[in-house]
Design a protein around this motif. Structure first.
Motif, PDB file in Angstrom:
ATOM      1  N   PRO A 119      -3.853  -0.223  -2.955  1.00  0.00           N
ATOM      2  CA  PRO A 119      -4.665   0.865  -1.873  1.00  0.00           C
ATOM      3  C   PRO A 119      -3.850   1.800  -1.731  1.00  0.00           C
ATOM      4  CG  PRO A 119      -4.817  -1.582  -1.347  1.00  0.00           C
ATOM      5  CD  PRO A 119      -4.076  -1.595  -2.667  1.00  0.00           C
ATOM      6  N   THR A 120      -4.267   3.051  -1.853  1.00  0.00           N
ATOM      7  CA  THR A 120      -3.283   4.301  -1.679  1.00  0.00           C
ATOM      8  C   THR A 120      -4.196   5.407  -0.888  1.00  0.00           C
ATOM      9  OG1 THR A 120      -2.365   3.961  -3.761  1.00  0.00           O
ATOM     10  CG2 THR A 120      -2.212   6.013  -3.175  1.00  0.00           C
ATOM     11  N   VAL A 121      -3.712   5.809   0.095  1.00  0.00           N
ATOM     12  CA  VAL A 121      -3.876   7.218   0.846  1.00  0.00           C
ATOM     13  C   VAL A 121      -3.286   8.381  -0.078  1.00  0.00           C
ATOM     14  CG1 VAL A 121      -3.601   8.683   2.720  1.00  0.00           C
ATOM     15  CG2 VAL A 121      -3.874   6.305   3.008  1.00  0.00           C
ATOM     16  N   VAL A 122      -4.208   9.567  -0.563  1.00  0.00           N
ATOM     17  CA  VAL A 122      -3.545  10.528  -1.031  1.00  0.00           C
ATOM     18  C   VAL A 122      -4.292  11.740   0.074  1.00  0.00           C
ATOM     19  CG1 VAL A 122      -3.557  12.059  -3.079  1.00  0.00           C
ATOM     20  CG2 VAL A 122      -4.124   9.519  -3.310  1.00  0.00           C
ATOM     21  N   ASN A 123      -3.263  12.447   0.426  1.00  0.00           N
ATOM     22  CA  ASN A 123      -3.567  13.501   1.286  1.00  0.00           C
ATOM     23  C   ASN A 123      -2.733  14.800   0.979  1.00  0.00           C
ATOM     24  OD1 ASN A 123      -4.349  11.511   4.424  1.00  0.00           O
ATOM     25  ND2 ASN A 123      -5.387  12.711   3.341  1.00  0.00           N
ATOM     26  N   ASN A 124      -3.321  15.945   1.363  1.00  0.00           N
ATOM     27  CA  ASN A 124      -2.546  17.224   1.069  1.00  0.00           C
ATOM     28  C   ASN A 124      -1.414  17.250   2.214  1.00  0.00           C
ATOM     29  OD1 ASN A 124      -2.683  20.180   2.572  1.00  0.00           O
ATOM     30  ND2 ASN A 124      -2.405  19.975   0.219  1.00  0.00           N
ATOM     31  N   VAL A 125      -0.410  18.118   2.067  1.00  0.00           N
ATOM     32  CA  VAL A 125       0.585  18.153   2.779  1.00  0.00           C
ATOM     33  C   VAL A 125       0.133  18.783   4.322  1.00  0.00           C
ATOM     34  CG1 VAL A 125       2.753  19.665   3.438  1.00  0.00           C
ATOM     35  CG2 VAL A 125       2.124  19.153   1.078  1.00  0.00           C
ATOM     36  N   ILE A 126      -0.661  19.645   4.402  1.00  0.00           N
ATOM     37  CA  ILE A 126      -1.342  20.188   5.616  1.00  0.00           C
ATOM     38  C   ILE A 126      -1.932  19.235   6.418  1.00  0.00           C
ATOM     39  CG2 ILE A 126      -2.376  22.038   6.743  1.00  0.00           C
ATOM     40  CD1 ILE A 126       0.073  22.957   5.467  1.00  0.00           C
ATOM     41  N   THR A 127      -2.732  18.213   5.873  1.00  0.00           N
ATOM     42  CA  THR A 127      -3.572  17.315   6.400  1.00  0.00           C
ATOM     43  C   THR A 127      -2.557  16.245   7.086  1.00  0.00           C
ATOM     44  OG1 THR A 127      -4.950  17.330   4.406  1.00  0.00           O
ATOM     45  CG2 THR A 127      -5.277  15.473   5.949  1.00  0.00           C
ATOM     46  N   LEU A 128      -1.617  15.988   6.346  1.00  0.00           N
ATOM     47  CA  LEU A 128      -0.515  15.019   6.931  1.00  0.00           C
ATOM     48  C   LEU A 128       0.365  15.693   8.125  1.00  0.00           C
ATOM     49  CD1 LEU A 128       0.737  13.463   3.530  1.00  0.00           C
ATOM     50  CD2 LEU A 128      -0.355  12.076   5.446  1.00  0.00           C
TER      51      LEU A 128
ATOM     52  N   PHE B 116       5.178   8.529  -1.231  1.00  0.00           N
ATOM     53  CA  PHE B 116       5.740   9.440  -2.282  1.00  0.00           C
ATOM     54  C   PHE B 116       5.262  10.948  -1.885  1.00  0.00           C
ATOM     55  CE2 PHE B 116       4.884   5.860  -4.963  1.00  0.00           C
ATOM     56  CZ  PHE B 116       6.122   5.877  -5.689  1.00  0.00           C
ATOM     57  N   ILE B 117       6.101  11.727  -2.314  1.00  0.00           N
ATOM     58  CA  ILE B 117       5.950  13.317  -2.194  1.00  0.00           C
ATOM     59  C   ILE B 117       5.798  13.786  -3.703  1.00  0.00           C
ATOM     60  CG2 ILE B 117       6.380  15.673  -1.310  1.00  0.00           C
ATOM     61  CD1 ILE B 117       8.067  14.214   1.068  1.00  0.00           C
ATOM     62  N   TYR B 118       4.649  14.051  -4.117  1.00  0.00           N
ATOM     63  CA  TYR B 118       4.556  14.802  -5.517  1.00  0.00           C
ATOM     64  C   TYR B 118       4.446  15.992  -5.223  1.00  0.00           C
ATOM     65  CZ  TYR B 118       2.665  15.289 -10.175  1.00  0.00           C
ATOM     66  OH  TYR B 118       2.333  15.444 -11.489  1.00  0.00           O
TER      67      TYR B 118
ATOM     68  N   LYS C 142       0.658  -1.193  -0.044  1.00  0.00           N
ATOM     69  CA  LYS C 142       0.041  -0.291  -0.154  1.00  0.00           C
ATOM     70  C   LYS C 142       0.857   1.342   0.036  1.00  0.00           C
ATOM     71  CE  LYS C 142      -3.357  -2.538   2.930  1.00  0.00           C
ATOM     72  NZ  LYS C 142      -4.224  -2.374   4.335  1.00  0.00           N
ATOM     73  N   HIS C 143       0.321   2.391  -0.396  1.00  0.00           N
ATOM     74  CA  HIS C 143       1.042   3.625  -0.463  1.00  0.00           C
ATOM     75  C   HIS C 143       0.353   4.694   0.116  1.00  0.00           C
ATOM     76  CE1 HIS C 143       3.802   1.836  -3.482  1.00  0.00           C
ATOM     77  NE2 HIS C 143       2.515   1.253  -4.120  1.00  0.00           N
ATOM     78  N   ILE C 144       1.462   5.733   0.626  1.00  0.00           N
ATOM     79  CA  ILE C 144       0.932   7.012   1.088  1.00  0.00           C
ATOM     80  C   ILE C 144       1.393   8.032  -0.078  1.00  0.00           C
ATOM     81  CG2 ILE C 144       1.036   8.609   3.043  1.00  0.00           C
ATOM     82  CD1 ILE C 144      -0.152   6.115   3.785  1.00  0.00           C
ATOM     83  N   VAL C 145       0.585   8.515  -0.354  1.00  0.00           N
ATOM     84  CA  VAL C 145       1.091   9.736  -1.536  1.00  0.00           C
ATOM     85  C   VAL C 145       0.651  11.118  -0.773  1.00  0.00           C
ATOM     86  CG1 VAL C 145       0.695  10.992  -3.747  1.00  0.00           C
ATOM     87  CG2 VAL C 145       0.868   8.123  -3.568  1.00  0.00           C
ATOM     88  N   CYS C 146       1.864  11.976  -0.948  1.00  0.00           N
ATOM     89  CA  CYS C 146       1.641  13.418  -0.292  1.00  0.00           C
ATOM     90  C   CYS C 146       1.337  14.229  -1.277  1.00  0.00           C
ATOM     91  CB  CYS C 146       2.617  13.755   0.627  1.00  0.00           C
ATOM     92  SG  CYS C 146       2.462  15.456   0.874  1.00  0.00           S
TER      93      CYS C 146
ATOM     94  N   ILE D  35      10.042   6.840   1.826  1.00  0.00           N
ATOM     95  CA  ILE D  35       9.469   8.197   0.908  1.00  0.00           C
ATOM     96  C   ILE D  35      10.504   8.304  -0.197  1.00  0.00           C
ATOM     97  CG2 ILE D  35       8.781  10.558   0.980  1.00  0.00           C
ATOM     98  CD1 ILE D  35       8.154  10.176   3.972  1.00  0.00           C
ATOM     99  N   GLU D  36       9.992   8.559  -1.235  1.00  0.00           N
ATOM    100  CA  GLU D  36      10.408   9.016  -2.788  1.00  0.00           C
ATOM    101  C   GLU D  36       9.821  10.328  -2.985  1.00  0.00           C
ATOM    102  OE1 GLU D  36      10.236   5.913  -5.707  1.00  0.00           O
ATOM    103  OE2 GLU D  36      10.749   7.560  -7.080  1.00  0.00           O
ATOM    104  N   LEU D  37      10.721  11.306  -3.135  1.00  0.00           N
ATOM    105  CA  LEU D  37      10.387  12.427  -3.760  1.00  0.00           C
ATOM    106  C   LEU D  37      10.296  12.452  -5.151  1.00  0.00           C
ATOM    107  CD1 LEU D  37       9.917  15.823  -3.175  1.00  0.00           C
ATOM    108  CD2 LEU D  37      12.353  15.996  -3.143  1.00  0.00           C
ATOM    109  N   ARG D  38       8.966  13.015  -5.675  1.00  0.00           N
ATOM    110  CA  ARG D  38       9.020  13.116  -7.127  1.00  0.00           C
ATOM    111  C   ARG D  38       8.615  14.371  -7.629  1.00  0.00           C
ATOM    112  NH1 ARG D  38       7.424   8.222 -10.156  1.00  0.00           N
ATOM    113  NH2 ARG D  38       8.975   6.524  -9.218  1.00  0.00           N
ATOM    114  N   ILE D  39       9.123  14.971  -8.559  1.00  0.00           N
ATOM    115  CA  ILE D  39       8.651  16.321  -9.040  1.00  0.00           C
ATOM    116  C   ILE D  39       7.728  16.304 -10.274  1.00  0.00           C
ATOM    117  CG2 ILE D  39       9.682  18.429  -9.981  1.00  0.00           C
ATOM    118  CD1 ILE D  39      10.772  17.797  -7.153  1.00  0.00           C
TER     119      ILE D  39
END
Ligand SMILES: Cc1cc2nc3c(=O)[nH]c(=O)nc-3n(C[C@H](O)[C@H](O)[C@H](O)COP(=O)(O)O)c2cc1C
Ligand code: SF4
Ligand code: FES
Lengths: 516, 174
Positions: free
Chosen positions: A304-313, A220-222, A176-180, A260-264
């Motif tokens: 399965p993936t959580v997508v959340n905003n920076v401020i939420t996290l 991931f941080i997008y 599973k993934h957490i995507v910021c 965590i991987e940073l993606r631009i």
């Protein structure tokens, strides 16, 4: 003794680097004799952008504020040694400034206070408390705590975070993934940027907690490409967090893993929409996906993936550290906790102001921001980014909350507040909303792709005084509202129709020149 | 802060200094692909790295990407053209990303944009004839409390007017 100066992009945009150089020169030369051992620390921003470059001088009583301090002012300011509270330019203790004092700074408590990459300072100022507590809890209990807090997603849609996490926790999947979502595309917003530049470990900690809560071990941080400073700081913060054992195979010696991987990103507004973002992460065109399936069940690579905003996290760290109740007790109606207001555009005092939900728009614009920078009357305030409605001063009694704004045909979005004075041409603003939608449309649905182009033409027709164009614009907006797959096409009518409704006098042929 | 980004991050708008022939491009692209072999969904990071290397995405890079990632040519071109950041021709020595969004409009951004286009004699997305400057539109840079704002390459600038932007440009690209 320590001097503090922000390295936030907004401070740099206003000359903070040149100020830092001038300070270094002053410290090396004159001050070496009179005040040896003075050092300069570069922090994030306190959010008082109108005072940047803001210089703070540490004393036993606290930090004294001076600002704006541009490079050419440094020599005079330090002529008699390090300036203190008695110096005529001193604004007082930073903590006592009304802008700071009136806030409830939970998520941004450390931002502007510590050096962003100082791991020891992070821990000393309350960092890691949430993560340590979460490590002792079951995933279901973490999810319960977040649900109890009433936290809703700060990216715009306001979906309850605990419910999203519960879905991912309950989903089957070996991975599973957490995507910021750090795409922060909404104009007038910069809270994500300020947090990532000023307190990056807070975001990292929030993502790790999200992983513990849902059983995800990859994040991931997008990050949008318009934020090169945030990219540099985050990349280093991730390295430091790994070295500290806050990330990696054995988080704080718990045996639990998270990476965590940073993606631009690559400059597409629509990629802030979560399914478009996931396509982009997978290396595809950022076209919006139809829902269902929800990203929570089938997100990145179908997992399965959580997508959340920076401020939420980031907010989650405080909720875990201090408990759900402390967060839930702040706020208004179904909008619980604090919201970092981002006050921008034509204002005397612009910047970030974190406060519980519930201030009225008028308090924010008149009181906190101090009205317009131009000194002219406020004409309109756009709240919630390029898809948000324009509010006239007659609606300044609207309290800041999700339902309260929705009830007035608006939205709070990511809490950007853009103020315009009476020189604004609302027909031009409506036209821009359509033009922006046309430029950024992912192309999947006709009402958005074709409708937005048509919208700019119809508005040009209004400006030329062609008959029946206003009705046509209204019809077109209805079609876009109900025939679009995502909020880009679906919400572009908000700024357009609000401009038309509240400022009909601007939709007359008089404004011919302004339309082009 | 170090002034240079770490290597694995894409400096968006490096000048096209390392122009190679098609063979060099292919060889270097293969190295980039190798360096990204561990990633899931590596296309965007690969394209960013190629653009950082060559200042744009040369046509000769595409067949290598197609082969290594088992994609079709149309898919790779589709992605390159979807995203505003990717360019298929070289940029000028400096790239200005000037904000066109609402908070900057509220502080005079439209006048500044019109002025600077007239002074440079170029429209959005164009490069001056001498190759000095490329002007790109941006829709918010997160500098909305100090607009009008721009990035000159990666350097943020706020509360701009025409004179200040020209001075910054003269400094950055004499
Ligand atoms: C056109 C469009 C752009 C969006 N841009 C962003 C964005 O830049 N950042 C963000 O967090 N959410 C953005 N969203 C909302 C996301 O789709 C999603 O709701 C959010 O990332 C979920 O996180 P949250 O629950 O923490 O808010 C956007 C939505 C749309 C329709
Ligand atoms: S509304 Fe526009 S951006 Fe959204 S899916 Fe449809 S075409 Fe794409
Ligand atoms: S609107 Fe111009 S920087 Fe945000």
């Amino acid at each position: 003794m320590t001097l503090y100066l922000s390295q936030d992009a907004a401070a740099r945009a206003l000359g903070a680097d040149a100020t830092a150089e001038a300070l270094a020169a002053a410290l090396a030369a004159a001050l070496a004799a009179t005040a040896p051992g003075v050092r300069l620390s570069r922090t994030g921003s306190r959010g008082m952008v109108w005072l940047e470059p803001l210089l703070e001088v540490e004393t036993e009583a606290g930090r004294y504020a001076f600002g704006p301090v541009t490079a050419d002012m440094v020599a005079a300011l330090f002529a008699d040694g390090v300036p203190g509270p008695d110096h005529p330019a001193c604004l007082g203790l930073t903590e006592d400034l009304p802008w700071i004092k009136r806030q409830t700074r939970l998520t941004f408590a450390r931002c502007g206070v510590i050096a962003p990459l100082d791991a020891a300072a992070y821990a000393a100022h309350g960092g890691l408390r949430g993560l340590r507590r979460a490590l002792g809890m079951s995933p279901a209990d973490i999810v319960e705590e977040v649900t109890e807090s009433g936290l809703r997603g700060r990216g715009g849609a306001g979906f309850p975070t605990g419910i999203k996490w519960r879905t991912v926790l309950g989903a089957e999947g070996p991975r599973k993934h957490i995507v910021c979502n750090a795409d922060e595309g909404d104009s007038g917003t910069f809270a994500d940027r300020m947090l990532m530049e000023g307190d990056p470990f807070c975001l990292i900690e929030g993502m790790v907690i999200a992983g513990l809560a849902t059983g995800a071990d990859r994040g991931f941080i997008y990050l949008r490409s318009e934020y090169p400073d945030a990219a540099r700081i985050l990349a280093r913060a991730l390295d430091i967090a790994r070295a500290e054992g806050w990330l990696g195979p054995d988080i704080l010696s718990s045996g639990r893993a998270f990476e965590i991987e940073l993606r631009i990103a690559a400059g597409a507004y629509v990629c802030g929409e979560e399914t478009s973002l996931l396509n982009s992460l997978e290396g595809k065109r950022g076209v919006v996906r139809a829902k269902p399936p929800l990203p929570a069940l089938a997100g990145f690579m179908g997992r399965p993936t959580v997508v959340n905003n920076v401020i939420t996290l980031a907010a989650v760290t405080g909720i875990l550290a201090d408990g759900a109740a402390a967060y839930r007790d702040i706020g208004l109606g179904r909008s619980r906790g604090t919201i970092p207001l981002q006050i921008a555009g034509n204002v005397r005092r612009g910047g970030l102001f974190e406060v519980g939900f519930g201030l009225t728009l008028g308090e924010i614009v008149n009181d906190i921001a101090g009205g317009t920078a131009s000194g002219r009357p406020v004409k309109a305030v756009q709240v919630g980014g390029p898809l948000g409605a324009y509010f006239p001063p007659e609606m300044f009694d609207t309290p800041f909350g999700y339902e309260e704004f929705a009830g007035r045909d608006g939205l709070i979005g990511h809490a950007g507040i853009v103020v315009f004075d009476d020189t604004a041409d609302m027909l031009a603003q409506a036209r821009f909303a359509m033009e922006f939608c046309a430029i950024e449309s992912c192309g999947k649905c006709t009402p958005c792709r074709i409708g937005a182009v048509r919208g700019t033409e119809v508005i040009d027709g209004i400006a030329r005084g062609e008959p029946g164009r206003i009705e046509l614009l209204q019809d077109l907006c209805e079609t876009m509202k109900f025939g679009s797959l995502c909020a880009l096409g679906g919400f572009t009518p908000y700024p357009v129709l609000s401009a038309l409704r509240h400022f009909p006098q601007d939709f007359t042929p008089r404004h011919r020149e302004a339309a082009e | 802060m170090a002034s240079q980004p770490p290597e694995h991050l894409p400096p968006q708008h490096l000048p096209p200094h390392q122009q190679g022939g098609p063979d060099d491009v292919a060889a270097r692209t293969r190295q980039i692909l190798d360096a990204h072999a561990e990633l899931e969904g590596p296309l965007l990071p690969v394209l960013h790295a190629v653009q950082a290397e060559f200042g744009h995405i040369p046509e000769a890079a595409v067949p290598e990407i197609v082969q290594a990632l088992a994609l079709s040519r149309a898919e790779v071109h589709g992605v390159i053209s979807f995203y505003h950041d990717f360019r298929t021709t070289p940029a000028g020595r400096r790239v200005i990303r000037l904000c066109r969004a609402e908070a900057c409009q509220a502080t005079g951004g439209d006048v500044l944009a019109a002025d600077i286009r007239a002074r440079l004699g170029i429209d959005w997305g164009e490069t001056t004839a001498d190759g000095r400057v490329t002007l790109e539109p941006a829709f918010c840079l997160g500098l909305c409390a100090c607009g009008p704002a721009a990035l000159i390459d990666d350097r943020p600038a706020g509360r701009l007017d025409t004179a200040r932007l020209e001075a910054l440009l003269a400094e950055a690209a004499p």
